[in-house]
Motif scaffolding. Structure first.
Motif: not given
Ligand code: AMP
Ligand code: MG
Length: 381
Positions: A201-226
């Motif tokens: 949910x927090x990742x989606x929030x970071x993607x959905x809110x433009x001001x929060x985009x900087x906090x998200x990288x696709x590497x974070x999502x990749x890490x989630x698979x571990x």
């Protein structure tokens, strides 16, 4: 006395979060990321946090003045668990001069050229200081374990590699932390324990809110698979490195406001246990101070108070006392008012009951009379 009570409350509050040294932990089974103590509501949370911040501010000042002990706060967590926010909130009341925050990233070439604890040693707090590690030496048994290519980069000699490398590292870390503790540097270790669903949910929030985009990288999502590998590494780390001298605290992190209260309570508890004191001065030094005071008072210009500060302090003290008294009286009056209102309500209820009973009796009497009249009529027929 009030302090002792607060200290006891804090100790009780954090007890369920502590990882018992020597216990075998399975994170998912033993600690609930969405736990919040029953007696804490969000609206009480702010007040509690404020209290924690005040406590920390006071103890930090004493820690700095005493200049004997230091405090290291270690923060570990999965992405989006709230490390940055926790640091911001927990430290909002302290003097920035005495607090340092270090964020540990992928090691640099210089860092990797040394033993794995080198860069953490260089960032340790000095006496009288607090250091916060945003990620820490524990990455060396977490990300390095989950992604073995990190270990390969470290160019370890054969005897430091092998199957026992994690066991060796747990031992190194425990010994290092014991050495630091024995030398006056207390270590508080916090694992912000987030659920996979809340991270999603927090990742989606970071993607959905433009001001929060900087906090998200696709590497974070990749890490989630571990995730499962991290859970396992966390569990083993907690089991092996929660020690009497530096126990782990697992902070439920699905509710940010509750996580912040817990973190500030654990840190406050450590400071209370250090119990830093303002240095007292020797009797001769005190005598010298008194003499200097007299000299300064004698220098007062005509019409000026000999010691304006003392006068001001006395006035402040009197003011505070009067305010406290007024508050107490107000509270007393409010209590009396509440009591009176309660009594009124009770009386009104009793009245209502009496009226109802009367009405009911009236109705029953009427029915009886009617029945009597009918019977008479029938008998007369
Ligand atoms: P962030 O905290 O989001 O700025 O990211 C820092 C990154 O550095 C994370 O992905 C960590 O896993 C990584 N990192 C931290 N310490 C180490 C380490 N000792 N070895 C490899 N990666 C690390
Ligand atoms: Mg990141």
């Amino acid at each position: 006395m009030a302090d002792e009570l607060a200290a006891k409350r804090i100790a009780e509050f954090i007890a369920p979060l502590r990882v018992t040294p020597g216990s075998k932990v399975t994170l998912a089974k033993d600690f609930d990321p969405s736990y919040k103590a029953d007696f804490v509501k969000k609206k009480d949370g702010l007040e509690l946090l404020q209290r924690g911040v005040e406590l920390m501010s006071e103890y930090q000042e004493r820690l700095a003045a005493q200049d004997t002990y230091g405090l290291l706060v270690v923060l570990q967590a999965m992405d989006a668990a709230g490390k940055d926010g926790t640091i911001r909130h927990v430290m909002s009341g302290v003097n920035p001069q005495g607090v340092f925050v270090h964020s540990f990233k992928v090691p640099s070439a210089e860092e990797i050229n040394h033993d794995y604890l080198w860069r953490y040693t260089r960032a340790l707090p000095g006496r009288g200081e607090i250091a916060i590690f945003n990620r820490s030496h524990y990455e060396e048994v977490l990300v390095v374990r989950v992604h073995p290519e990190n270990l390969a980069r470290q160019r370890l000699p054969k005897e430091a590699r092998g199957r026992d490398v994690w066991k060796l590292r747990y031992r190194d870390i425990n010994d290092w932390e014991r050495h630091l503790t024995d030398n006056g540097f207390r270590i508080v270790k916090l694992l912000l324990n987030l659920s996979a669903e809340e991270q999603r949910v927090r990742f989606l929030r970071r993607i959905d809110l433009p001001d929060h985009n900087w906090k998200f990288s696709s590497a974070d999502a990749r890490e989630r698979t571990f995730w499962p590998a991290y859970q396992k590494a966390f569990s083993e780390m907690l089991s092996a490195t929660s020690t009497e001298w530096a126990p782990w605290y697992v902070i439920p992190a699905d509710h940010k406001w509750f996580a912040r209260i817990c973190a500030s309570a654990v840190i406050a508890n450590a400071l209370i246990q250090i119990d830093p004191r303002y240095p007292t001065i020797a009797p001769e030094a005190r005598k010298a101070l008194k003499e200097t005071k007299s000299e300064l008072e004698a220098e007062a210009p005509k019409g000026a108070a000999p010691d304006p500060f003392a006068a001001e302090e006395a006035a402040k003290k009197a003011d505070k006392k009067a305010r406290k008294k007024a508050e107490k009286e107000q509270e007393k009056a409010a209590k009396a008012e509440r009591k009176a209102a309660k009594a009124d309500k009770k009386a009104a209820k009793a009245d209502e009951r009496a009226t109802n009973a009367k009405k009911q009796a009236g109705r029953e009497a009427g029915e009886e009379e009617n029945a009597g009249a009918t019977a008479e009529k029938e008998a007369g027929r």
